[in-house]
Design a protein around this motif. Structure first.
Motif, PDB file in Angstrom:
ATOM      1  N   ARG A 128       0.847  -1.191   0.000  1.00 16.22           N
ATOM      2  CA  ARG A 128       0.000   0.000   0.000  1.00 16.22           C
ATOM      3  C   ARG A 128       0.885   1.244   0.000  1.00 16.22           C
ATOM      4  O   ARG A 128       1.976   1.239   0.562  1.00 16.22           O
ATOM      5  CB  ARG A 128      -0.935   0.019   1.217  1.00 16.22           C
ATOM      6  N   ASP A 129       0.380   2.317  -0.615  1.00 15.91           N
ATOM      7  CA  ASP A 129       1.143   3.567  -0.611  1.00 15.91           C
ATOM      8  C   ASP A 129       0.923   4.297   0.705  1.00 15.91           C
ATOM      9  O   ASP A 129       0.232   3.802   1.611  1.00 15.91           O
ATOM     10  CB  ASP A 129       0.793   4.439  -1.824  1.00 15.91           C
ATOM     11  N   SER A 130       1.488   5.499   0.828  1.00 10.72           N
ATOM     12  CA  SER A 130       1.436   6.231   2.091  1.00 10.72           C
ATOM     13  C   SER A 130       0.021   6.631   2.495  1.00 10.72           C
ATOM     14  O   SER A 130      -0.251   6.901   3.663  1.00 10.72           O
ATOM     15  CB  SER A 130       2.319   7.485   2.015  1.00 10.72           C
ATOM     16  N   SER A 131      -0.905   6.649   1.533  1.00 15.09           N
ATOM     17  CA  SER A 131      -2.302   6.991   1.840  1.00 15.09           C
ATOM     18  C   SER A 131      -3.125   5.758   2.193  1.00 15.09           C
ATOM     19  O   SER A 131      -4.301   5.878   2.539  1.00 15.09           O
ATOM     20  CB  SER A 131      -2.935   7.716   0.650  1.00 15.09           C
ATOM     21  N   GLY A 132      -2.521   4.567   2.090  1.00 19.06           N
ATOM     22  CA  GLY A 132      -3.237   3.337   2.420  1.00 19.06           C
ATOM     23  C   GLY A 132      -3.882   2.662   1.227  1.00 19.06           C
ATOM     24  O   GLY A 132      -4.532   1.621   1.383  1.00 19.06           O
ATOM     25  N   THR A 133      -3.708   3.203   0.038  1.00 18.06           N
ATOM     26  CA  THR A 133      -4.287   2.608  -1.165  1.00 18.06           C
ATOM     27  C   THR A 133      -3.465   1.396  -1.596  1.00 18.06           C
ATOM     28  O   THR A 133      -2.231   1.474  -1.682  1.00 18.06           O
ATOM     29  CB  THR A 133      -4.322   3.629  -2.314  1.00 18.06           C
ATOM     30  N   GLU A 134      -4.140   0.290  -1.890  1.00 19.39           N
ATOM     31  CA  GLU A 134      -3.433  -0.907  -2.336  1.00 19.39           C
ATOM     32  C   GLU A 134      -2.839  -0.673  -3.718  1.00 19.39           C
ATOM     33  O   GLU A 134      -3.521  -0.253  -4.644  1.00 19.39           O
ATOM     34  CB  GLU A 134      -4.365  -2.114  -2.351  1.00 19.39           C
ATOM     35  N   ILE A 135      -1.553  -0.964  -3.853  1.00 22.27           N
ATOM     36  CA  ILE A 135      -0.837  -0.771  -5.105  1.00 22.27           C
ATOM     37  C   ILE A 135      -0.651  -2.086  -5.849  1.00 22.27           C
ATOM     38  O   ILE A 135      -0.807  -2.163  -7.071  1.00 22.27           O
ATOM     39  CB  ILE A 135       0.542  -0.129  -4.847  1.00 22.27           C
ATOM     40  N   MET A 136      -0.331  -3.115  -5.108  1.00 22.87           N
ATOM     41  CA  MET A 136      -0.089  -4.426  -5.713  1.00 22.87           C
ATOM     42  C   MET A 136      -0.136  -5.493  -4.641  1.00 22.87           C
ATOM     43  O   MET A 136      -0.158  -5.202  -3.451  1.00 22.87           O
ATOM     44  CB  MET A 136       1.280  -4.458  -6.400  1.00 22.87           C
ATOM     45  N   ARG A 137      -0.148  -6.751  -5.085  1.00 25.71           N
ATOM     46  CA  ARG A 137      -0.004  -7.889  -4.185  1.00 25.71           C
ATOM     47  C   ARG A 137       0.713  -9.001  -4.921  1.00 25.71           C
ATOM     48  O   ARG A 137       0.631  -9.101  -6.143  1.00 25.71           O
ATOM     49  CB  ARG A 137      -1.336  -8.351  -3.617  1.00 25.71           C
ATOM     50  N   GLN A 138       1.443  -9.798  -4.164  1.00 25.80           N
ATOM     51  CA  GLN A 138       2.152 -10.915  -4.764  1.00 25.80           C
ATOM     52  C   GLN A 138       2.100 -12.108  -3.829  1.00 25.80           C
ATOM     53  O   GLN A 138       1.965 -11.965  -2.614  1.00 25.80           O
ATOM     54  CB  GLN A 138       3.618 -10.551  -5.064  1.00 25.80           C
ATOM     55  N   THR A 139       2.185 -13.300  -4.408  1.00 18.82           N
ATOM     56  CA  THR A 139       2.139 -14.531  -3.631  1.00 18.82           C
ATOM     57  C   THR A 139       3.452 -14.733  -2.881  1.00 18.82           C
ATOM     58  O   THR A 139       4.534 -14.517  -3.434  1.00 18.82           O
ATOM     59  CB  THR A 139       1.884 -15.734  -4.549  1.00 18.82           C
ATOM     60  N   ILE A 140       3.355 -15.137  -1.625  1.00 22.22           N
ATOM     61  CA  ILE A 140       4.532 -15.419  -0.803  1.00 22.22           C
ATOM     62  C   ILE A 140       4.329 -16.761  -0.107  1.00 22.22           C
ATOM     63  O   ILE A 140       3.200 -17.274  -0.027  1.00 22.22           O
ATOM     64  CB  ILE A 140       4.765 -14.318   0.249  1.00 22.22           C
ATOM     65  N   PRO A 141       5.390 -17.382   0.406  1.00 21.35           N
ATOM     66  CA  PRO A 141       5.252 -18.658   1.130  1.00 21.35           C
ATOM     67  C   PRO A 141       4.418 -18.485   2.404  1.00 21.35           C
ATOM     68  O   PRO A 141       4.406 -17.412   3.010  1.00 21.35           O
ATOM     69  CB  PRO A 141       6.698 -19.032   1.459  1.00 21.35           C
ATOM     70  N   VAL A 142       3.758 -19.542   2.808  1.00 24.45           N
ATOM     71  CA  VAL A 142       2.950 -19.475   4.031  1.00 24.45           C
ATOM     72  C   VAL A 142       3.832 -19.579   5.278  1.00 24.45           C
ATOM     73  O   VAL A 142       3.429 -19.153   6.367  1.00 24.45           O
ATOM     74  CB  VAL A 142       1.870 -20.581   4.053  1.00 24.45           C
ATOM     75  N   GLU A 143       5.021 -20.143   5.149  1.00 21.98           N
ATOM     76  CA  GLU A 143       5.911 -20.241   6.301  1.00 21.98           C
ATOM     77  C   GLU A 143       6.731 -18.964   6.433  1.00 21.98           C
ATOM     78  O   GLU A 143       6.808 -18.162   5.503  1.00 21.98           O
ATOM     79  CB  GLU A 143       6.851 -21.454   6.163  1.00 21.98           C
ATOM     80  N   THR A 165       9.546 -16.475   6.185  1.00 22.55           N
ATOM     81  CA  THR A 165      10.548 -16.418   5.131  1.00 22.55           C
ATOM     82  C   THR A 165      11.138 -15.017   5.008  1.00 22.55           C
ATOM     83  O   THR A 165      10.554 -14.043   5.499  1.00 22.55           O
ATOM     84  CB  THR A 165       9.930 -16.829   3.779  1.00 22.55           C
ATOM     85  N   GLU A 166      12.309 -14.930   4.379  1.00 24.43           N
ATOM     86  CA  GLU A 166      12.957 -13.652   4.095  1.00 24.43           C
ATOM     87  C   GLU A 166      13.218 -13.596   2.599  1.00 24.43           C
ATOM     88  O   GLU A 166      13.739 -14.539   2.009  1.00 24.43           O
ATOM     89  CB  GLU A 166      14.259 -13.537   4.883  1.00 24.43           C
ATOM     90  N   PHE A 167      12.842 -12.481   1.966  1.00 29.28           N
ATOM     91  CA  PHE A 167      13.002 -12.366   0.522  1.00 29.28           C
ATOM     92  C   PHE A 167      13.207 -10.906   0.144  1.00 29.28           C
ATOM     93  O   PHE A 167      13.068 -10.007   0.975  1.00 29.28           O
ATOM     94  CB  PHE A 167      11.764 -12.930  -0.205  1.00 29.28           C
ATOM     95  N   GLU A 168      13.538 -10.680  -1.123  1.00 34.77           N
ATOM     96  CA  GLU A 168      13.750  -9.330  -1.634  1.00 34.77           C
ATOM     97  C   GLU A 168      12.501  -8.856  -2.371  1.00 34.77           C
ATOM     98  O   GLU A 168      12.017  -9.538  -3.289  1.00 34.77           O
ATOM     99  CB  GLU A 168      14.945  -9.306  -2.591  1.00 34.77           C
ATOM    100  N   TRP A 169      11.974  -7.712  -1.954  1.00 30.04           N
ATOM    101  CA  TRP A 169      10.870  -7.089  -2.692  1.00 30.04           C
ATOM    102  C   TRP A 169      11.495  -6.128  -3.698  1.00 30.04           C
ATOM    103  O   TRP A 169      12.193  -5.190  -3.338  1.00 30.04           O
ATOM    104  CB  TRP A 169       9.933  -6.354  -1.741  1.00 30.04           C
ATOM    105  N   SER A 170      11.216  -6.354  -4.966  1.00 28.03           N
ATOM    106  CA  SER A 170      11.904  -5.621  -6.033  1.00 28.03           C
ATOM    107  C   SER A 170      11.395  -4.205  -6.235  1.00 28.03           C
ATOM    108  O   SER A 170      12.111  -3.357  -6.769  1.00 28.03           O
ATOM    109  CB  SER A 170      11.774  -6.391  -7.345  1.00 28.03           C
ATOM    110  N   GLY A 171      10.146  -3.930  -5.835  1.00 33.65           N
ATOM    111  CA  GLY A 171       9.568  -2.615  -6.094  1.00 33.65           C
ATOM    112  C   GLY A 171       8.873  -2.527  -7.432  1.00 33.65           C
ATOM    113  O   GLY A 171       8.527  -1.425  -7.883  1.00 33.65           O
TER     114      GLY A 171
END
Length: 222
Positions: free
Chosen positions: A130-145, A147-153
C-alpha cells in the motif's frame, strides 16, 4: 526537544541541559531567598528580646539542609545528563547500518529485504503493498511459512513503482478465507539516534523511526 546522535556520532544533551539549567536557577533563587530572610531576621531582632539560641540553631540547620538539597539536585542532574549521553552513544555505531523493524518500507529504487512471520495453518499467502495513503498498489504470492526475501519494487505488470514510503502487509488464507493478517518487517538504514520519553529511538532513512527495543535484527549495509 530530544537528545540525539547524528551521522557524525556527536551527542547533544539539549533537553537534559535545559532542564538542569532551569532546575539550578530555581534552586539558586530559593537558596538566596532563604539567606536574605535569615539575615534580615537577625538584623532586625529586638535587642531586649533576642532570638533564642535554640531557634537560631534550628534555622541554621534548615539553611544547611537547603544548601545540601541544592547540591544533591545538581549532582542528580549531572548523573542524568551523563546517563542519557552514554545510552545514546552506545548506538552511535548503528548509524549507516541496517535494522529490521516493522516500520514502513522506504523504496529508493533498490530491492528491500522483507521478513514475514508465516502462518502454518494457511494454504496460501499474499504480500500486500500500500502507498502512504493506504491505497493498495499491488499484491504478490509469498510462502505461508516464515521467510525472508527481496521485494523488487515492481508491480504485477513489471512496472517499477515510484520511489517513496510503502506499507508492506501480509494476508494468510485457508482456502479463500483470510485467517490471519500482519505487517511485514523490513530492513532500513539507520541515519541517527534520539532519546525520547519512550526510550532510545532509531531514526531511519526516509524520515521513519523505531524504538531500539523494537529492532529485530542488525546488519551491515549492503
Amino acid at each position: 526537544m530530544v537528545n540525539s546522535v547524528s551521522g557524525t556520532g556527536s551527542v547533544a544533551a539539549a533537553t537534559t541541559s535545559l532542564a538542569s539549567s532551569s532546575a539550578s536557577a530555581t534552586d539558586g533563587s530559593d537558596y538566596m531567598t532563604f539567606l536574605r530572610m535569615l539575615t534580615t531576621q537577625v538584623q532586625n531582632q529586638d535587642p531586649l528580646n533576642p532570638m533564642a539560641s535554640t531557634d537560631f540553631a534550628v534555622q541554621l540547620a534548615t539553611f544547611s539542609g537547603v544548601e545540601q538539597q541544592i547540591q544533591t539536585n545538581n549532582l542528580l542532574s549531572q548523573i542524568l545528563s551523563g546517563t542519557t549521553g552514554s545510552t545514546l552513544a552506545q548506538y552511535a555505531d548503528w548509524i549507516g547500518r541496517e535494522v529490521l523493524t516493522y516500520s514502513p518500507a522506504v523504496y529508493d529504487g533498490d530491492p528491500i529485504t522483507v521478513q514475514t512471520a508465516g502462518y502454518s495453518a494457511a494454504t496460501s499467502a499474499n504480500l500486500v503493498v500500500r502507498d502512504s495513503s493506504g491505497t493498495e498498489i499491488m499484491r504478490q504470492t509469498i510462502p505461508v511459512e516464515a521467510t525472508e526475501f527481496e521485494w523488487s519494487g515492481f508491480d504485477e505488470a513489471g512496472t517499477q513503482l515510484p520511489q517513496g514510503v510503502y506499507q508492506l502487509q501480509t494476508e494468510y488464507f485457508e482456502n479463500d478465507a483470510v485467517v490471519a493478517t500482519g505487517v511485514a518487517a523490513v530492513f532500513s538504514e539507520v541515519t541517527g539516534v534520539e532519546a525520547s520519553d519512550l526510550g532510545s529511538v532509531i531514526l531511519l532513512k526516509g524520515d521513519t523511526s523505531a524504538l531500539v527495543d523494537d529492532v529485530l535484527k542488525l546488519r551491515s549495509a549492503r
